[in-house]
Design a protein around this motif. Structure first.
Motif, mmCIF file in Angstrom:
data_model
loop_
_atom_site.group_PDB
_atom_site.id
_atom_site.type_symbol
_atom_site.label_atom_id
_atom_site.label_comp_id
_atom_site.label_asym_id
_atom_site.label_seq_id
_atom_site.Cartn_x
_atom_site.Cartn_y
_atom_site.Cartn_z
ATOM 1 N N ALA A 138 0.840 -1.203 0.000
ATOM 2 C CA ALA A 138 0.000 0.000 0.000
ATOM 3 C C ALA A 138 0.869 1.245 0.000
ATOM 4 C CB ALA A 138 -0.923 -0.003 1.225
ATOM 5 N N GLY A 139 1.920 1.225 0.804
ATOM 6 C CA GLY A 139 2.841 2.353 0.845
ATOM 7 C C GLY A 139 3.533 2.571 -0.479
ATOM 8 N N VAL A 140 3.965 1.479 -1.101
ATOM 9 C CA VAL A 140 4.627 1.564 -2.412
ATOM 10 C C VAL A 140 3.675 2.119 -3.461
ATOM 11 C CG1 VAL A 140 5.614 0.199 -4.293
ATOM 12 C CG2 VAL A 140 6.282 -0.278 -1.932
ATOM 13 N N ALA A 141 2.456 1.596 -3.500
ATOM 14 C CA ALA A 141 1.468 2.029 -4.498
ATOM 15 C C ALA A 141 1.143 3.512 -4.358
ATOM 16 C CB ALA A 141 0.190 1.201 -4.361
ATOM 17 N N GLY A 185 14.789 9.652 -7.372
ATOM 18 C CA GLY A 185 14.722 9.258 -5.968
ATOM 19 C C GLY A 185 13.562 8.339 -5.626
ATOM 20 N N LEU A 186 12.812 7.895 -6.652
ATOM 21 C CA LEU A 186 11.643 7.043 -6.389
ATOM 22 C C LEU A 186 12.030 5.722 -5.736
ATOM 23 C CD1 LEU A 186 8.623 6.397 -6.693
ATOM 24 C CD2 LEU A 186 9.123 5.507 -8.983
ATOM 25 N N GLY A 187 13.136 5.126 -6.176
ATOM 26 C CA GLY A 187 13.552 3.831 -5.632
ATOM 27 C C GLY A 187 13.739 3.873 -4.123
ATOM 28 N N ALA A 191 11.235 1.988 -1.272
ATOM 29 C CA ALA A 191 11.859 1.019 -0.361
ATOM 30 C C ALA A 191 11.548 1.399 1.086
ATOM 31 C CB ALA A 191 13.369 0.981 -0.590
ATOM 32 N N ARG A 192 11.680 2.680 1.384
ATOM 33 C CA ARG A 192 11.361 3.160 2.729
ATOM 34 C C ARG A 192 9.874 3.007 3.010
ATOM 35 N NH1 ARG A 192 9.351 7.716 4.986
ATOM 36 N NH2 ARG A 192 10.115 8.294 7.050
ATOM 37 N N ALA A 193 9.033 3.296 2.001
ATOM 38 C CA ALA A 193 7.587 3.217 2.174
ATOM 39 C C ALA A 193 7.141 1.792 2.508
ATOM 40 C CB ALA A 193 6.876 3.704 0.911
#
Length: 203
Positions: A138-141, A185-187, A191-193
């Motif tokens: 969910a965080g990634v999306a 910086g999306l990667g 990853a953090r999300a």
């Protein structure tokens, strides 16, 4: 941030059930109600987050110039030069970022938890792994959904250029640095999300 999370989840619960009047203890809100409840949550939360993020961005810029002044000084300076309206510089783009991102966030979590553990939306018996991975995804999306808008929001609130608005900031950024600037910086962010949001749902 824990307080913001608690407020966001409570607001979401109220809105999603308000949208779907059939929702109850044994009948979870429909996926449409989940998305709309999340959308409304993001829009409401932006009223609080917009000035908070503005102060954070301006403070980071001050620290880079070695002035090292706190958020109170930054807020005072904005009030003195721009008034209350200055504290909400970037509110529109913040709402445009947060509303769809929260809709995507809660919809993805509910959809993925049901996919990983069928029936858990009704009985609430999902496993730790289900909550961890559904929350992480969910965080990634949500970040993938809103990342370009977050880039534009940061530039507008940082006042990096004489932008006349959101569209102008977008055009100027793309013209000068290409479309890749919208995803820079999306990667690291996703990853953090995944880690952070997986932890939020399993806490």
């Amino acid at each position: 941030m824990c307080e913001f999370n608690a407020i966001a989840f409570q607001t979401y619960a109220i809105l999603s059930k308000a949208v779907d009047r059939k929702a109850g203890v044994d009948n979870p809100p429909s996926y449409a109600a989940v998305a709309l409840g999340g959308f409304g949550t993001g829009a409401i939360q932006s009223l609080v987050l917009s000035p908070v993020e503005l102060l954070k961005i301006r403070l980071q810029l001050q620290n880079k110039s070695n002035t090292h002044k706190g958020p109170t000084h930054v807020a005072r300076n904005i009030f003195r030069t721009q008034g209350l309206r200055g504290m909400y510089h970037g509110l529109t783009i913040t709402a445009l970022r947060d509303a769809p991102a929260h809709g995507d966030y809660f919809w993805t979590y509910e959809y993925m938890r049901e996919s990983f553990h069928p029936g858990c939306r009704k009985n609430g018996q999902e496993t730790f792994g289900t909550m961890l991975f559904a929350g992480g995804l969910a965080g990634v999306a949500s970040w993938i959904c809103c990342y370009p808008l977050d880039v534009i929001k940061t530039r507008i609130q940082a006042m990096e250029g004489p932008y006349t608005g959101i569209v102008d900031c977008f055009r100027t950024s793309v013209r000068g640095e290409g479309y890749n600037v919208l995803w820079r910086g999306l990667g690291t962010a996703v990853a953090r999300a995944f880690i952070v949001n997986g932890a939020i749902f399993t806490a």
